[in-house]
Scaffold this active site. Structure first.
Site, PDB file in Angstrom:
ATOM      1  N   TYR A  69      53.054  38.446  39.516  1.00  0.00           N
ATOM      2  CA  TYR A  69      52.458  37.103  39.207  1.00  0.00           C
ATOM      3  C   TYR A  69      52.007  36.122  40.150  1.00  0.00           C
ATOM      4  CZ  TYR A  69      51.242  32.951  36.459  1.00  0.00           C
ATOM      5  OH  TYR A  69      50.716  31.768  35.800  1.00  0.00           O
ATOM      6  N   TYR A  78      35.434  33.991  48.991  1.00  0.00           N
ATOM      7  CA  TYR A  78      34.000  34.100  48.586  1.00  0.00           C
ATOM      8  C   TYR A  78      33.342  32.802  48.917  1.00  0.00           C
ATOM      9  CZ  TYR A  78      33.742  38.197  45.739  1.00  0.00           C
ATOM     10  OH  TYR A  78      33.684  39.625  45.319  1.00  0.00           O
ATOM     11  N   GLY A 116      46.870  36.582  23.929  1.00  0.00           N
ATOM     12  CA  GLY A 116      46.156  35.360  23.088  1.00  0.00           C
ATOM     13  C   GLY A 116      45.923  36.061  21.787  1.00  0.00           C
ATOM     14  N   LYS A 124      48.357  35.894  42.162  1.00  0.00           N
ATOM     15  CA  LYS A 124      47.807  34.533  41.956  1.00  0.00           C
ATOM     16  C   LYS A 124      47.293  34.130  43.270  1.00  0.00           C
ATOM     17  CE  LYS A 124      47.508  33.288  37.643  1.00  0.00           C
ATOM     18  NZ  LYS A 124      46.090  32.817  36.763  1.00  0.00           N
TER      19      LYS A 124
END
Ligand code: NAD
Ligand code: UDP
Length: 317
Positions: free
Chosen positions: A145, A159, A37, A149
């Site tokens: 990746y 969770y 970013g 993911k």
């Protein structure tokens, strides 16, 4: 008005999300380590007193006070996530644990996960529906990746099961638009920048592989709608534009729209590159009453204008 944390808020999608949340009157805390970013993406937001930025790597625990969390921190372009593959997995796994622990500590606030169509790998069914388990090479160059993911999704759902944490897992398909970096490396930004510079357009393989491209504003609308759902709506939900085209057609479209004189050149196809990808968005339609509205022509026009401006600025400075 809520206080909302956006991890990865200085990235392509994150910067659009921060702007949208500010427009809706929320306080926004953007957390980013600036791996992919840039400060330029959030420059227009810095003068807004409701916007804050914290330089932080989400692989370290985070103690802040917010009412909702969007977890977007992760490189997304194959070039960048394969450049530092170990960090990619750590960001997605440890980063998710830190974000989930924070959500629990804050009293079980809603937490949104930017998952991906890559959880389907090189898909054996087409279009991809949410209950497809995927076809991922666990030891290939994309695995940092894809498996990162996938493990993040596992953590989010555990969770939810173990702590009743309200989770929102969105599986995002290829999205494009302004605020992608010049050196992002993904196909839309590569082709537009190459076309605007009059350089050859680099097609990997023969260009017969397909993707389905969603304009960023449509996607962000999907995020907002998903976060607004009841606490028991966990997803996963596919978010993307089902309009599928080949990479060669995309190149030809961009050449026509920019009036470029660029040639198409073929380079080798990266390992494990998915051959076809298209979301089934039936669930998003039913649950979120969401469909993408922006055509590829309109989206590309806006994106081409953005890159024209950025290239102009980069030659002036
Ligand atoms: P991006 O690379 O532009 O943005 C990612 C942001 O995360 C960057 O600002 C980067 O600096 C930050 N970041 C990376 N690692 C970090 C860390 N350890 N700690 C803090 N910040 C970190 O990518 P994007 O296209 O905006 O993607 C955003 C999210 O959406 C990612 O999680 C990506 O996997 C997901 N996604 C995007 C797409 C797409 O087409 N754009 C498709 C599927 C999934
Ligand atoms: N691609 C290409 N030329 C480029 C960049 C990408 O032909 O300069 C191809 C890539 O091999 C893939 C598709 O375009 O088949 C989409 O690539 P991208 O990196 O944008 O995203 P992916 O969907 O692979 O994660």
């Amino acid at each position: 008005m809520k206080r909302i944390l956006v991890t990865g808020g200085a990235g392509f999608l994150g910067s659009h999300l921060c702007r949208r949340l500010l427009t809706e009157g929320h306080d926004v805390l953007c957390v980013d380590n600036f791996y992919t970013g840039t400060k330029n993406n959030i420059l227009p937001l810095l003068s807004n007193p409701h916007f804050e930025i914290l330089r932080h790597n989400i692989t370290e625990p985070l103690k802040v006070e917010v009412d909702e969390i969007y977890n977007l921190a992760s490189p997304a372009s194959p070039v960048h996530y394969q450049n530092r593959p170990v960090q990619t997995t750590i960001t997605n796994v440890h980063g998710s644990i830190n974000v989930l622990d924070l959500a629990v500590r804050l009293g079980k606030v809603k937490v949104f996960q930017a998952s991906t169509s890559e959880v389907y790998g090189d898909p054996a069914i087409h279009p991809q529906v949410e209950d497809y388990w995927g076809n991922v090479n666990p030891i290939g160059p994309r695995a940092c990746y894809d498996e990162g993911k996938r493990c993040a999704e596992t953590l989010f759902f555990d969770y939810w099961r173990q702590y009743e944490l309200p989770i929102k897992v969105a599986r995002i398909f290829n999205t494009y638009g302004p605020n992608m970096c010049l050196n992002d490396g993904r196909v839309v930004s590569n082709f537009i920048v190459q076309a605007l510079k009059g350089e050859p357009i680099t097609i990997y393989g023969d260009g017969s592989q397909t993707r389905s491209f969603c304009y960023v504003d449509d996607l962000i609308e999907g995020f907002i709608r998903m976060m607004a759902t009841d606490r028991d709506m966990t997803g996963p939900i596919n978010l993307g534009n089902p309009n599928e085209i080949t990479i060669k057609q995309l190149a030809q479209k961009i050449i026509a729209m920019t009036g470029a004189k660029s040639q198409l050149i073929c380079k080798s196809l990266p390992a494990d590159d998915p051959k076809q990808r298209k979301p089934d968005i039936t669930k998003a339609k039913h649950v979120l009453n969401w469909v993408p509205k922006i055509s590829i022509e309109d989206g590309l026009t806006k994106t081409i204008h953005y890159f024209e401006k950025i290239l102009e600025m980069s030659t002036v400075t």
